[in-house]
Design a protein around this motif. Structure first.
Motif, short mmCIF file in Angstrom:
data_model
loop_
_atom_site.label_atom_id
_atom_site.label_comp_id
_atom_site.label_asym_id
_atom_site.label_seq_id
_atom_site.Cartn_x
_atom_site.Cartn_y
_atom_site.Cartn_z
N LYS A 277 0.75 -1.30 0.06
CA LYS A 277 -0.12 0.04 -0.04
C LYS A 277 0.97 1.16 0.05
O LYS A 277 0.59 2.27 -0.77
CB LYS A 277 -1.13 0.25 1.10
CG LYS A 277 -1.90 -1.01 1.17
CD LYS A 277 -2.94 -0.82 2.22
CE LYS A 277 -4.24 -1.81 2.28
NZ LYS A 277 -5.28 -1.77 3.38
N THR A 278 1.88 1.12 0.57
CA THR A 278 2.76 2.43 0.85
C THR A 278 3.61 2.68 -0.58
O THR A 278 3.52 3.63 -1.08
CB THR A 278 3.87 2.01 1.55
OG1 THR A 278 3.38 1.91 2.97
CG2 THR A 278 5.09 3.26 1.75
N GLN A 279 3.86 1.38 -1.39
CA GLN A 279 4.23 1.77 -2.48
C GLN A 279 3.34 1.91 -3.60
O GLN A 279 3.80 2.89 -4.37
CB GLN A 279 5.18 0.43 -2.78
CG GLN A 279 5.64 0.24 -4.46
CD GLN A 279 6.17 -1.25 -4.65
OE1 GLN A 279 6.25 -2.17 -3.85
NE2 GLN A 279 6.87 -1.37 -5.92
N GLY A 280 2.21 1.29 -3.26
CA GLY A 280 1.21 1.60 -4.32
C GLY A 280 1.21 0.19 -5.29
O GLY A 280 2.04 -0.10 -5.59
N LEU A 281 -0.30 -0.14 -5.24
CA LEU A 281 -0.31 -1.36 -5.92
C LEU A 281 0.02 -1.45 -7.43
O LEU A 281 0.41 -2.22 -7.98
CB LEU A 281 -1.92 -2.00 -5.68
CG LEU A 281 -2.10 -3.42 -6.30
CD1 LEU A 281 -1.30 -4.48 -5.63
CD2 LEU A 281 -3.58 -3.65 -5.91
N HIS A 282 -0.38 -0.18 -7.94
CA HIS A 282 -0.08 0.13 -9.27
C HIS A 282 1.34 -0.16 -9.59
O HIS A 282 2.04 -0.76 -10.44
CB HIS A 282 -0.45 1.30 -9.86
CG HIS A 282 -1.95 1.61 -10.54
ND1 HIS A 282 -2.27 0.73 -11.55
CD2 HIS A 282 -3.16 2.03 -10.24
CE1 HIS A 282 -3.65 0.86 -11.87
NE2 HIS A 282 -4.12 1.79 -10.87
N ASN A 283 2.17 0.60 -8.68
CA ASN A 283 3.73 0.56 -8.77
C ASN A 283 4.04 -0.94 -8.58
O ASN A 283 5.13 -1.31 -9.18
CB ASN A 283 4.34 1.48 -7.75
CG ASN A 283 4.04 2.93 -8.25
OD1 ASN A 283 3.98 3.38 -9.58
ND2 ASN A 283 3.89 3.74 -7.19
N PHE A 284 3.59 -1.78 -7.49
CA PHE A 284 3.90 -2.97 -7.21
C PHE A 284 3.61 -3.90 -8.58
O PHE A 284 4.69 -4.68 -8.85
CB PHE A 284 2.98 -3.51 -6.18
CG PHE A 284 3.41 -5.08 -5.44
CD1 PHE A 284 4.62 -5.22 -5.06
CD2 PHE A 284 2.63 -6.04 -5.59
CE1 PHE A 284 5.05 -6.30 -4.62
CE2 PHE A 284 2.53 -7.13 -5.30
CZ PHE A 284 4.06 -7.60 -4.52
N ILE A 285 2.56 -3.80 -9.21
CA ILE A 285 2.26 -4.63 -10.37
C ILE A 285 3.12 -4.14 -11.34
O ILE A 285 3.60 -4.87 -12.19
CB ILE A 285 0.83 -4.50 -10.74
CG1 ILE A 285 0.22 -4.74 -9.60
CG2 ILE A 285 0.56 -4.79 -11.99
CD1 ILE A 285 -1.58 -4.47 -10.03
N TYR A 286 3.52 -3.00 -11.59
CA TYR A 286 4.41 -2.34 -12.59
C TYR A 286 5.70 -3.12 -12.31
O TYR A 286 6.55 -3.58 -13.35
CB TYR A 286 4.49 -1.03 -12.70
CG TYR A 286 5.53 -0.31 -13.70
CD1 TYR A 286 5.34 -0.21 -15.12
CD2 TYR A 286 6.84 -0.01 -13.27
CE1 TYR A 286 6.01 0.21 -15.90
CE2 TYR A 286 7.88 0.38 -14.17
CZ TYR A 286 7.42 0.75 -15.39
OH TYR A 286 8.59 0.90 -16.42
N ASP A 287 6.43 -3.08 -11.18
CA ASP A 287 7.68 -3.73 -11.03
C ASP A 287 7.56 -5.24 -11.25
O ASP A 287 8.74 -5.73 -11.86
CB ASP A 287 8.04 -3.40 -9.64
CG ASP A 287 8.38 -2.12 -9.19
OD1 ASP A 287 8.53 -1.38 -10.20
OD2 ASP A 287 8.29 -1.75 -7.94
N ILE A 288 6.46 -5.79 -10.95
CA ILE A 288 6.41 -7.14 -11.36
C ILE A 288 6.47 -7.64 -12.58
O ILE A 288 7.24 -8.49 -13.13
CB ILE A 288 5.16 -7.81 -10.72
CG1 ILE A 288 5.25 -7.89 -8.94
CG2 ILE A 288 4.77 -9.26 -11.37
CD1 ILE A 288 3.89 -8.26 -8.55
N LYS A 289 5.63 -6.77 -13.58
CA LYS A 289 5.64 -6.84 -15.02
C LYS A 289 7.14 -6.58 -15.60
O LYS A 289 7.72 -7.42 -16.43
CB LYS A 289 4.71 -6.07 -15.70
CG LYS A 289 3.23 -6.49 -14.99
CD LYS A 289 2.31 -5.58 -15.92
CE LYS A 289 2.12 -5.95 -17.27
NZ LYS A 289 0.92 -5.40 -18.01
N GLU A 290 7.81 -5.70 -14.99
CA GLU A 290 9.04 -5.26 -15.52
C GLU A 290 10.14 -6.71 -15.21
O GLU A 290 11.15 -6.89 -15.82
CB GLU A 290 9.54 -4.01 -14.54
CG GLU A 290 9.16 -2.76 -15.37
CD GLU A 290 9.66 -2.49 -16.93
OE1 GLU A 290 10.65 -2.50 -17.32
OE2 GLU A 290 8.72 -2.82 -17.66
N ASP A 291 10.14 -7.12 -13.98
CA ASP A 291 10.80 -8.11 -13.56
C ASP A 291 10.51 -9.36 -14.58
O ASP A 291 11.38 -10.17 -15.15
CB ASP A 291 10.81 -8.52 -12.06
CG ASP A 291 11.21 -7.71 -11.22
OD1 ASP A 291 12.31 -6.69 -11.59
OD2 ASP A 291 10.70 -7.63 -10.24
#
Length: 308
Positions: A277-291
């Protein structure tokens, strides 16, 4: 194994997994759109799975389903996806079971039957979509029961779980956009329920958390559940296992892939809901897709550039 063969095997399962995911999304959205068209529009789905230059624009449910199933100008139509899966399967027939080839070929012949489009307009669209999904379920069962456990099977599963992570991420992003447009807690719960239905986790969620759609519980289940076969963590764990099997069978060299997979798996496993939540779910998902993108590129760089 030749890089061309490995690439075709990966994309065979990527296309079949994508088709299954899209069909389930269409079915769930049709149900929701019939009850609450103001909440569950077709536009986000069309935009997410078509090129930016696409001009298709309507909220007619049947027209949207027809476009996503039969339209040959849509690269992600089911017809195009199955056609590409069949082309990949045909080029590697000696590496897949005869039953699996017949399964894909029969699905293609079913889709290209000139009478099929009329069924969508004359019969229940849900039954129509379910009939298509059954072909994907038969494909999964046929692959598991007839495909020899070896490099071909492992490469196919690499493709399946890569695609599944991307689909889960995309479906969640679609719902987050909807949730961000409302402050009504009841509407938000509808969107979370819709997400669970889209990824096939609704029944498991109810068994675990009863009928309360908590954002924290949904996020934990979709991204971190160890036993739910469509959670991101489960898929990364399976992806890592099949990559290791390819390394052990000397189809891949030990390299940065193991590190990238281990890092992603640990990040998902040990990240708390508060941190997400601190990071933001959108940013969390974006990082997963980049990985996932980096892992896919790493496989290409190590395997497909060296083994031709």
């Amino acid at each position: 194994m030749l890089s061309r063969v490995a690439n075709n095997l990966i994309w065979l399962d990527r296309y079949m997994e994508r088709g299954n995911g899209i069909l389930n999304l269409l079915k769930v959205n049709y149900y929701a759109n019939q009850d609450s068209p103001e909440l569950f529009s077709w536009t986000p789905i069309i935009k997410n799975f078509t090129p930016p230059e696409n001009k298709f624009d309507t909220e007619d449910a049947i027209e949207c389903i027809d476009f996503m199933v039969f339209n040959t100008s849509n690269s992600n139509s089911i017809l195009n996806i199955v056609t590409k899966a069949r082309e990949n399967a045909r080029s590697v027939q000696e590496h897949i079971s005869r039953e699996l080839w017949l399964c894909i070929n029969n699905y293609y012949l079913y889709l290209t039957n000139k009478d099929l489009p009329s069924r969508l307009r004359e019969e229940d669209p849900i039954e129509f979509l379910e009939d298509l999904r059954k072909h994907h379920l038969i494909y999964y069962g046929t692959a598991d029961n007839t495909q020899e456990r070896g490099p071909s099977y492992y490469f196919m599963n690499v493709g399946k779980f890569l695609e599944r992570v991307i689909l889960i991420s995309d479906f969640t992003s679609l719902k987050l956009n909807d949730i961000g447009n409302t402050s009504d807690s009841l509407e938000k719960s509808f969107y979370w329920k819709n997400l669970l239905l889209s990824v096939g986790g609704y029944q498991l969620y109810l068994k675990t958390h009863k009928s309360t759609f908590s954002e924290d519980h949904v996020i934990s289940m979709v991204f971190q559940d160890k036993l739910f076969p469509r959670s991101v963590y489960y898929c990364i764990n399976k992806l890592s296992r099949h990559i290791n099997q390819l390394i052990e069978s000397n189809q891949l060299e030990r390299n940065n892939i193991e590190f990238l997979l281990g890092k992603l798996e640990s990040t998902i496993k040990y990240t708390t809901i508060e941190n997400i939540k601190t990071q933001g779910l959108h940013n969390f998902i974006y990082d997963i897709k980049e990985d996932i993108r980096n892992i896919s590129l790493n496989i290409n760089a190590v395997y497909f550039s060296q083994n031709n």
